[in-house]
Write a protein that holds these residues in place. Structure first.
Motif, mmCIF file in Angstrom:
data_model
loop_
_atom_site.group_PDB
_atom_site.id
_atom_site.type_symbol
_atom_site.label_atom_id
_atom_site.label_comp_id
_atom_site.label_asym_id
_atom_site.label_seq_id
_atom_site.Cartn_x
_atom_site.Cartn_y
_atom_site.Cartn_z
ATOM 1 N N TYR A 60 0.832 -1.200 0.000
ATOM 2 C CA TYR A 60 0.000 0.000 0.000
ATOM 3 C C TYR A 60 0.869 1.254 0.000
ATOM 4 N N GLY A 61 0.405 2.280 -0.690
ATOM 5 C CA GLY A 61 1.060 3.579 -0.651
ATOM 6 C C GLY A 61 0.530 4.415 0.502
ATOM 7 N N LEU A 62 1.423 5.160 1.140
ATOM 8 C CA LEU A 62 1.024 6.015 2.257
ATOM 9 C C LEU A 62 1.804 7.317 2.148
ATOM 10 N N ASN A 63 1.127 8.352 1.676
ATOM 11 C CA ASN A 63 1.794 9.631 1.451
ATOM 12 C C ASN A 63 1.493 10.611 2.590
ATOM 13 N N PHE A 64 2.466 11.472 2.874
ATOM 14 C CA PHE A 64 2.307 12.524 3.875
ATOM 15 C C PHE A 64 2.751 13.846 3.267
ATOM 16 N N VAL A 65 2.226 14.934 3.782
ATOM 17 C CA VAL A 65 2.667 16.262 3.366
ATOM 18 C C VAL A 65 3.228 16.991 4.583
ATOM 19 N N LYS A 66 3.980 18.042 4.311
ATOM 20 C CA LYS A 66 4.627 18.777 5.391
ATOM 21 C C LYS A 66 3.594 19.365 6.352
ATOM 22 N N ASP A 67 3.890 19.234 7.628
ATOM 23 C CA ASP A 67 3.054 19.773 8.717
ATOM 24 C C ASP A 67 1.658 19.155 8.758
ATOM 25 N N GLU A 68 1.520 17.976 8.191
ATOM 26 C CA GLU A 68 0.236 17.278 8.244
ATOM 27 C C GLU A 68 -0.106 16.913 9.689
ATOM 28 N N LEU A 69 -1.378 17.042 10.025
ATOM 29 C CA LEU A 69 -1.850 16.588 11.327
ATOM 30 C C LEU A 69 -1.937 15.071 11.276
ATOM 31 N N LEU A 70 -1.042 14.408 11.995
ATOM 32 C CA LEU A 70 -0.909 12.954 11.870
ATOM 33 C C LEU A 70 -1.964 12.239 12.718
ATOM 34 N N THR A 71 -2.611 11.273 12.100
ATOM 35 C CA THR A 71 -3.569 10.455 12.831
ATOM 36 C C THR A 71 -2.865 9.233 13.392
ATOM 37 N N THR A 72 -3.389 8.720 14.468
ATOM 38 C CA THR A 72 -2.809 7.523 15.099
ATOM 39 C C THR A 72 -2.821 6.350 14.136
ATOM 40 N N SER A 73 -3.888 6.219 13.358
ATOM 41 C CA SER A 73 -4.002 5.073 12.456
ATOM 42 C C SER A 73 -2.926 5.091 11.374
ATOM 43 N N LYS A 74 -2.608 6.287 10.835
ATOM 44 C CA LYS A 74 -1.579 6.359 9.796
ATOM 45 C C LYS A 74 -0.195 6.096 10.375
ATOM 46 N N VAL A 75 0.082 6.621 11.545
ATOM 47 C CA VAL A 75 1.381 6.382 12.184
ATOM 48 C C VAL A 75 1.530 4.906 12.532
ATOM 49 N N ASP A 76 0.476 4.307 13.054
ATOM 50 C CA ASP A 76 0.515 2.878 13.391
ATOM 51 C C ASP A 76 0.690 2.016 12.142
ATOM 52 N N SER A 77 0.186 2.486 11.012
ATOM 53 C CA SER A 77 0.358 1.738 9.766
ATOM 54 C C SER A 77 1.826 1.624 9.390
ATOM 55 N N ILE A 78 2.602 2.659 9.704
ATOM 56 C CA ILE A 78 4.046 2.598 9.479
ATOM 57 C C ILE A 78 4.706 1.691 10.512
ATOM 58 N N LYS A 79 4.373 1.916 11.751
ATOM 59 C CA LYS A 79 5.014 1.204 12.857
ATOM 60 C C LYS A 79 4.849 -0.309 12.734
ATOM 61 N N ASN A 80 3.699 -0.742 12.232
ATOM 62 C CA ASN A 80 3.384 -2.167 12.192
ATOM 63 C C ASN A 80 3.660 -2.832 10.850
ATOM 64 N N ALA A 81 4.166 -2.078 9.888
ATOM 65 C CA ALA A 81 4.443 -2.649 8.568
ATOM 66 C C ALA A 81 5.644 -3.587 8.637
ATOM 67 N N LYS A 82 5.534 -4.737 7.982
ATOM 68 C CA LYS A 82 6.661 -5.662 7.942
ATOM 69 C C LYS A 82 7.721 -5.214 6.944
ATOM 70 N N MET A 83 7.293 -4.389 5.970
ATOM 71 C CA MET A 83 8.244 -3.794 5.033
ATOM 72 C C MET A 83 7.862 -2.339 4.791
ATOM 73 N N ILE A 84 8.837 -1.449 4.885
ATOM 74 C CA ILE A 84 8.667 -0.043 4.530
ATOM 75 C C ILE A 84 9.627 0.245 3.388
ATOM 76 N N TYR A 85 9.095 0.784 2.291
ATOM 77 C CA TYR A 85 9.913 1.071 1.109
ATOM 78 C C TYR A 85 9.855 2.569 0.824
ATOM 79 N N ILE A 86 11.016 3.224 0.792
ATOM 80 C CA ILE A 86 11.118 4.659 0.549
ATOM 81 C C ILE A 86 11.553 4.877 -0.895
ATOM 82 N N SER A 87 10.745 5.609 -1.642
ATOM 83 C CA SER A 87 10.984 5.771 -3.072
ATOM 84 C C SER A 87 12.137 6.733 -3.341
ATOM 85 N N GLY A 88 12.497 6.812 -4.628
ATOM 86 C CA GLY A 88 13.496 7.767 -5.064
ATOM 87 C C GLY A 88 12.909 9.149 -5.262
ATOM 88 N N GLY A 89 13.763 10.091 -5.614
ATOM 89 C CA GLY A 89 13.345 11.482 -5.808
ATOM 90 C C GLY A 89 14.382 12.423 -5.243
#
Length: 285
Positions: A92-121
């Motif tokens: 799944y893709g999970l995008n954030f923008v600067k100064d976004e008000l972070l929800t617990t569910s989105k942060v937990d989605s990162i914390k609990n992921a078995k793989m996190i992939y950071i793209s190029g750019g």
């Protein structure tokens, strides 16, 4: 157990005390793995290895963090494409923008992921969004909990604490290859710090980025310089790095801390260069 200059040593008493060889505190703390990709194409076997090491074909899920890219939707599409072609439906893709008000569910989605992939750019764009936020903390939590963190190109640069930004301080016009080995020229930012004792450079052989990594290890001799070529990665587990992919990984060391300056030109003696091929291992200590 005792601590020696940032290291932990396990000591046992049998009549007298003796200590097993020290290991770094970072190695003890982090249970996960890193796949640091030098950009370019990703060989099919590399994707297979990421899947195997993360275990996302068995359980859990993987997420793509596309914030390095100016086109995050496209970054998610291309980053996930090869995994989907392998039959995975839990990416799944999970995008954030600067100064976004972070929800617990989105942060937990990162914390609990078995793989996190950071793209190029652009690594600076990524860190401008995540530095000092719960996103950054969640990535470290995931890693400490035994999960796999991968990144390519800009996503590779952010892996080290001391991050090459890509800019030259004395030659502000951008060039993918540094033309000089000058004092006080290389711009260093702050990355995620998944590794704290190395400096990562990417697209290394393809774009002949030797000058900037040479500059980096002369200016920062406490760091191990690691240049990763395209279609190539290092798989980091503890203090061990294994080369995977199609090309080479270059390491540069300045063990004597040598640095000479003459008319702004850097000089050094006793630098160590090693070239590692796929399947070979080297130590990050």
């Amino acid at each position: 157990m005792m601590r020696l200059k940032g290291f932990l040593a396990i000591c046992v008493f049998i009549g007298s005390m003796f200590c097993i060889t020290p290991i770094s505190a970072q190695e003890v703390q982090n249970k996960g793995k890193l796949v640091i990709i030098g950009g370019g194409s990703r060989p099919s076997a590399m994707i297979d290895r990421i899947i195997k090491e993360s275990g996302i074909d068995k359980s859990g899920y993987g997420i793509i963090l596309p914030m390095s890219s100016s086109e995050p939707d496209s970054a998610v599409y291309y980053a996930s494409k090869q995994f989907i072609e392998k039959g995975l439906k839990n990416i799944y893709g999970l995008n954030f923008v600067k100064d976004e008000l972070l929800t617990t569910s989105k942060v937990d989605s990162i914390k609990n992921a078995k793989m996190i992939y950071i793209s190029g750019g652009d690594q600076n764009r990524f860190m401008d969004i995540v530095a000092g936020t719960d996103i950054e903390k969640a990535i470290h939590n995931s890693y400490s909990n035994g999960n796999l963190i991968a990144g390519t190109s800009a996503g590779a640069a952010v892996m080290s604490k001391m991050m090459i930004t890509g800019a030259e301080l004395k030659h502000p016009e951008y060039a993918s290859t540094f033309r000089n080995i000058d004092a006080d020229n290389i711009e260093i930012g702050t990355g995620l710090g998944m590794l704290t004792n190395v400096i990562i450079d990417q697209h290394f052989v393809k774009r002949s980025r030797y000058n900037r990594l040479i500059s980096a290890v002369i200016e920062h001799p406490e760091m191990l310089g690691i240049g990763i070529d395209e279609a190539t990665a290092i798989l980091v587990s503890g203090s061990n790095a294994e080369v995977i992919g199609d090309s080479q990984v270059i390491t540069l060391k300045n063990p004597k801390g040598s640095k000479n300056v003459h008319d702004d030109k850097l000089g050094a003696h006793g630098l160590q260069l090693n070239i590692y091929l796929p399947g070979e291992h080297f130590s990050l200590n």
